[in-house]
Motif scaffolding. Structure first.
Motif, PDB file in Angstrom:
ATOM      1  N   SER A  64      88.549  17.737  14.520  1.00 32.71           N
ATOM      2  CA  SER A  64      87.974  17.579  13.182  1.00 32.71           C
ATOM      3  C   SER A  64      86.974  16.428  13.146  1.00 32.71           C
ATOM      4  O   SER A  64      86.954  15.570  14.035  1.00 32.71           O
ATOM      5  CB  SER A  64      89.087  17.320  12.163  1.00 32.71           C
ATOM      6  OG  SER A  64      89.634  16.028  12.344  1.00 32.71           O
ATOM      7  N   GLU A  65      86.175  16.390  12.116  1.00 31.43           N
ATOM      8  CA  GLU A  65      85.169  15.341  11.955  1.00 31.43           C
ATOM      9  C   GLU A  65      85.816  13.959  11.892  1.00 31.43           C
ATOM     10  O   GLU A  65      85.296  13.001  12.476  1.00 31.43           O
ATOM     11  CB  GLU A  65      84.337  15.594  10.698  1.00 31.43           C
ATOM     12  CG  GLU A  65      83.458  16.832  10.773  1.00 31.43           C
ATOM     13  CD  GLU A  65      82.675  17.055   9.499  1.00 31.43           C
ATOM     14  OE1 GLU A  65      82.860  16.273   8.538  1.00 31.43           O
ATOM     15  OE2 GLU A  65      81.868  18.001   9.458  1.00 31.43           O
ATOM     16  N   VAL A  66      86.923  13.854  11.197  1.00 34.26           N
ATOM     17  CA  VAL A  66      87.597  12.554  11.058  1.00 34.26           C
ATOM     18  C   VAL A  66      88.157  12.103  12.396  1.00 34.26           C
ATOM     19  O   VAL A  66      88.020  10.927  12.785  1.00 34.26           O
ATOM     20  CB  VAL A  66      88.708  12.623   9.994  1.00 34.26           C
ATOM     21  CG1 VAL A  66      89.507  11.323   9.977  1.00 34.26           C
ATOM     22  CG2 VAL A  66      88.115  12.913   8.623  1.00 34.26           C
TER      23      VAL A  66
ATOM     24  N   TYR B 194      74.872  14.169  15.883  1.00 38.17           N
ATOM     25  CA  TYR B 194      74.216  14.179  14.576  1.00 38.17           C
ATOM     26  C   TYR B 194      73.836  15.592  14.149  1.00 38.17           C
ATOM     27  O   TYR B 194      74.116  16.019  13.025  1.00 38.17           O
ATOM     28  CB  TYR B 194      72.970  13.295  14.628  1.00 38.17           C
ATOM     29  CG  TYR B 194      72.309  13.080  13.285  1.00 38.17           C
ATOM     30  CD1 TYR B 194      72.645  11.988  12.498  1.00 38.17           C
ATOM     31  CD2 TYR B 194      71.357  13.979  12.802  1.00 38.17           C
ATOM     32  CE1 TYR B 194      72.059  11.786  11.261  1.00 38.17           C
ATOM     33  CE2 TYR B 194      70.762  13.797  11.571  1.00 38.17           C
ATOM     34  CZ  TYR B 194      71.111  12.696  10.797  1.00 38.17           C
ATOM     35  OH  TYR B 194      70.531  12.513   9.580  1.00 38.17           O
ATOM     36  N   GLN B 195      73.213  16.325  15.052  1.00 41.71           N
ATOM     37  CA  GLN B 195      72.697  17.656  14.722  1.00 41.71           C
ATOM     38  C   GLN B 195      73.804  18.649  14.417  1.00 41.71           C
ATOM     39  O   GLN B 195      73.666  19.497  13.530  1.00 41.71           O
ATOM     40  CB  GLN B 195      71.840  18.182  15.880  1.00 41.71           C
ATOM     41  CG  GLN B 195      71.233  19.561  15.667  1.00 41.71           C
ATOM     42  CD  GLN B 195      70.136  19.574  14.619  1.00 41.71           C
ATOM     43  OE1 GLN B 195      69.660  18.522  14.186  1.00 41.71           O
ATOM     44  NE2 GLN B 195      69.733  20.767  14.208  1.00 41.71           N
TER      45      GLN B 195
ATOM     46  N   PRO C 246      81.794  12.984   9.780  1.00 34.91           N
ATOM     47  CA  PRO C 246      81.453  13.166   8.361  1.00 34.91           C
ATOM     48  C   PRO C 246      79.996  12.802   8.073  1.00 34.91           C
ATOM     49  O   PRO C 246      79.478  11.811   8.586  1.00 34.91           O
ATOM     50  CB  PRO C 246      82.418  12.219   7.639  1.00 34.91           C
ATOM     51  CG  PRO C 246      83.605  12.143   8.549  1.00 34.91           C
ATOM     52  CD  PRO C 246      83.029  12.186   9.941  1.00 34.91           C
ATOM     53  N   ASP C 247      79.370  13.586   7.248  1.00 33.37           N
ATOM     54  CA  ASP C 247      77.932  13.447   6.992  1.00 33.37           C
ATOM     55  C   ASP C 247      77.565  12.064   6.476  1.00 33.37           C
ATOM     56  O   ASP C 247      76.530  11.513   6.834  1.00 33.37           O
ATOM     57  CB  ASP C 247      77.502  14.521   5.983  1.00 33.37           C
ATOM     58  CG  ASP C 247      75.995  14.559   5.811  1.00 33.37           C
ATOM     59  OD1 ASP C 247      75.301  14.918   6.788  1.00 33.37           O
ATOM     60  OD2 ASP C 247      75.517  14.218   4.711  1.00 33.37           O
TER      61      ASP C 247
ATOM     62  N   PHE D 166      75.564   5.709  10.686  1.00 34.37           N
ATOM     63  CA  PHE D 166      76.311   4.522  11.109  1.00 34.37           C
ATOM     64  C   PHE D 166      76.951   4.744  12.476  1.00 34.37           C
ATOM     65  O   PHE D 166      76.894   3.876  13.351  1.00 34.37           O
ATOM     66  CB  PHE D 166      77.379   4.180  10.074  1.00 34.37           C
ATOM     67  CG  PHE D 166      78.316   3.087  10.509  1.00 34.37           C
ATOM     68  CD1 PHE D 166      77.926   1.757  10.448  1.00 34.37           C
ATOM     69  CD2 PHE D 166      79.586   3.390  11.002  1.00 34.37           C
ATOM     70  CE1 PHE D 166      78.782   0.739  10.859  1.00 34.37           C
ATOM     71  CE2 PHE D 166      80.444   2.382  11.413  1.00 34.37           C
ATOM     72  CZ  PHE D 166      80.044   1.058  11.347  1.00 34.37           C
ATOM     73  N   THR D 167      77.568   5.901  12.670  1.00 39.05           N
ATOM     74  CA  THR D 167      78.217   6.207  13.949  1.00 39.05           C
ATOM     75  C   THR D 167      77.198   6.247  15.074  1.00 39.05           C
ATOM     76  O   THR D 167      77.426   5.707  16.159  1.00 39.05           O
ATOM     77  CB  THR D 167      78.966   7.544  13.864  1.00 39.05           C
ATOM     78  OG1 THR D 167      79.830   7.550  12.730  1.00 39.05           O
ATOM     79  CG2 THR D 167      79.776   7.790  15.124  1.00 39.05           C
TER      80      THR D 167
END
Length: 230
Positions: free
Chosen positions: A145-147, A88-89, A94-95, A100-101
């Motif tokens: 990557s974030e995705v 999270y930090q 993705p923001d 949810f994640t």
């Protein structure tokens, strides 16, 4: 003397909670490398307290303390909660979907730690064993990557409920010596990669040792996996 040793082993286990707290402080200070160093120490404590407990038969001398419960408390902190905070930090997904994640990981991990059939008779984990500290470390080192991170985290959350075998590096008896050696290599390589600036001339070799040792764990787990009912 046995009572003192047994209480000392439980105290060692409980120190993992302090280490987890220090990891959280590092996260709040935006020191991700320091946070992972604390989690590595927690992983080391978790790796040695179990064998020590079995060697000295702590259940006999501290029968009023449930070692498995103590272990689960500390492990949920260091294997689940702190890694979720790191995710999270440091914006690993993705923001819009971070909460949810985080919720998915926190919830499914509760079922991991309460699963009576988490370990098979031959000491493999059955289903993804909630080692989110290791997962976040891979995402950090590989800089995916974030995705991609999101897909990996959600996929592993689903695998919590799929009876695929995952090797326990300290408990599986078959090939134990080789697995322990590979685990040590993986751990040292992980430490060097984390402190990469100090070992810049060796990073390529260390990285491939890390990859090869990771492939070893994956192959063993894949080989032993059986799709059976939980």
């Amino acid at each position: 003397m046995n009572n003192i040793i047994s209480w000392g082993i439980h105290f060692l286990s409980s120190l993992g909670a302090v280490v987890g707290f220090l990891a959280l402080l590092a996260v709040w200070s935006n020191q991700i490398q320091e946070a992972f160093l604390w989690l590595m120490l927690a992983f080391l404590i978790d790796g040695i307290d179990g064998p020590l407990a079995r060697k000295f038969n702590v259940k006999q001398f501290t029968s009023n303390i449930e070692g498995d419960v103590l272990d689960h408390i500390v492990d949920y902190l260091n294997y689940v909660f702190v890694p979720v905070i790191i995710m999270y930090q440091f914006n690993m997904v993705p923001d819009q979907i971070k909460v949810f994640t985080a919720a998915c990981i926190l919830v499914v991990s509760c079922f991991t730690f309460s699963n009576k059939k988490l370990k098979t008779k031959d000491n493999y984990f059955q289903g993804f064993p909630a080692v989110w500290n290791v997962v976040m470390f891979y995402l950090y080192i590989l800089n995916t990557s974030e995705v991609v991170n999101l897909l990996i985290l959600l996929g592993l959350s689903i695998l919590t409920f799929v009876p695929i075998k995952f090797i326990h590096p300290f408990r599986v008896e078959e090939g134990r010596l080789v697995t322990l050696v590979v685990t040590i290599i993986w751990g040292l390589a992980s430490l060097v990669l984390l402190l990469g600036d100090h070992f810049i001339h060796f990073l390529d070799v260390i990285f491939w040792l890390w990859v090869i040792s990771s492939i070893y764990f994956a192959l063993i787990s894949f080989k032993e996996s059986k799709f059976s009912k939980l």
